[in-house]
Design an enzyme around this catalytic site. Structure first.
Site, PDB file in Angstrom:
ATOM      1  N   GLU A   1      -3.474   2.163  -7.421  1.00 17.73           N
ATOM      2  CA  GLU A   1      -3.881   3.225  -6.506  1.00 17.73           C
ATOM      3  C   GLU A   1      -2.984   4.440  -6.719  1.00 17.73           C
ATOM      4  OE1 GLU A   1      -6.307   1.718  -3.051  1.00 17.73           O
ATOM      5  OE2 GLU A   1      -4.244   1.679  -2.397  1.00 17.73           O
TER       6      GLU A   1
ATOM      7  N   HIS B   1       0.867  -1.186   0.000  1.00 15.95           N
ATOM      8  CA  HIS B   1       0.000   0.000   0.000  1.00 15.95           C
ATOM      9  C   HIS B   1       0.906   1.240   0.000  1.00 15.95           C
ATOM     10  CE1 HIS B   1      -2.873   3.037   1.266  1.00 15.95           C
ATOM     11  NE2 HIS B   1      -3.822   2.211   0.867  1.00 15.95           N
TER      12      HIS B   1
HETATM   13  P1  PGA Z   1      -9.545   6.052  -0.191  1.00 17.56           P
HETATM   14  O1  PGA Z   1      -8.353   5.063   0.247  1.00 17.56           O
HETATM   15  O2  PGA Z   1     -10.632   5.220  -0.781  1.00 17.56           O
HETATM   16  O3  PGA Z   1      -9.935   6.719   1.111  1.00 17.56           O
HETATM   17  O4  PGA Z   1      -8.946   7.020  -1.152  1.00 17.56           O
HETATM   18  C1  PGA Z   1      -7.931   4.039  -0.591  1.00 17.56           C
HETATM   19  C2  PGA Z   1      -6.856   3.274   0.089  1.00 17.56           C
HETATM   20  O5  PGA Z   1      -6.408   3.650   1.190  1.00 17.56           O
HETATM   21  O6  PGA Z   1      -6.420   2.261  -0.435  1.00 17.56           O
END
Ligand code: PGA
EC number: 5.3.1.1
Length: 240
Positions: free
Chosen positions: A156, A84
């Site tokens: 992401e 992450h």
């Molecule tokens: P969010 O977070 O949906 O609040 O942008 C995504 C994540 O932490 O993977």
């Protein structure tokens, strides 16, 4: 790292109670480590899977503060997030370490949810693909492309996580297609089957248009998963 034990129990109960079982999608909840036993109990008779937010790259020994894959498996986890962006950015996890965590997850039959993505500076410098190449290459080198047969990738973009700024469906689709093409260069069959999730400010209002993109196979939901109603609405949007 949100909420309390009681709040997490309530949230998971509300999600389970509100879910319509649907063979078209799979739902996994990844609470903080300390809430995994409670979550396992609540999810036991449900269609919702359990995952962890990280996993140690080592199997056992003197690694204070880490949690091993077999410990997670013993608690009922079947997934583990690795790489992450908060782990990479705030805790200095390198591509090599993330690849080792990915391998450790698979050794313990946990499906890695492998997060990749670029920062805003990297995007603006036109370096998105180069950054993704490096992140993916770490796993290709360490594990081989076939490792993606039992893994999930989550794209992401760092600039979209927790910021309220979502990638447009076109931006997400473009990057997802790129990721799939990189995996296909190594193994076309694996690439075709690979699930690539989008994460970064997914909300009930934008989920459907994101999930409709051909290479967007689902979402990794952060903030919106803290409200059962929003999370359930996003699950519903996944039914497309
Ligand atoms: P969010 O977070 O949906 O609040 O942008 C995504 C994540 O932490 O993977």
């Amino acid at each position: 790292m949100n909420g309390s034990r009681e709040r997490t129990r309530e949230l998971i109960r509300a999600i389970v109670a509100g879910l319509q079982p649907n063979p078209n999608y799979e739902i996994v909840i990844c609470p903080s480590f300390v809430f995994l036993p409670d979550a396992a109990e609540t999810l036991a008779a449900s269609c919702v899977g359990l995952g962890a937010q990280n996993v140690c790259d080592q199997d056992q020994g003197a690694y204070t503060g880490e949690v091993a894959g077999d410990m997670l498996a013993e608690l009922g986890c079947r997934w583990a997030i690795v790489g992450h962006s908060e782990r990479r950015q705030l805790y200095g996890e390198t591509n090599a370490l993330v690849a080792s965590r990915f391998a450790a997850a698979q050794r313990h039959r946990l499906t890695p949810i492998f997060c990749v993505g670029e920062t805003l500076e990297e995007r603006e410098a036109g370096a998105t693909e180069a950054v993704l190449d490096e992140q993916l290459r770490a796993v290709f080198d360490h594990q081989g492309a076939q490792a993606f047969r039992s893994a999930i990738i989550a794209y992401e973009p760092v600039w979209a996580i927790g910021t309220g700024r979502t990638a447009t469906p076109e931006q997400a689709q473009g990057v997802h297609a790129y990721i799939r093409s990189r995996v296909a260069e190594h193994d076309a069959g694996t690439a075709a089957e690979l699930r690539i999730l989008y994460g970064g400010s997914v909300k009930p209002e934008n989920a459907q248009t994101l999930f409709e993109q051909p290479d967007v196979d689902g979402g990794l939901i952060g903030g919106a998963s803290l409200q059962a109603e929003d999370f359930l609405a996003i699950c519903q949007a996944g039914n497309c």
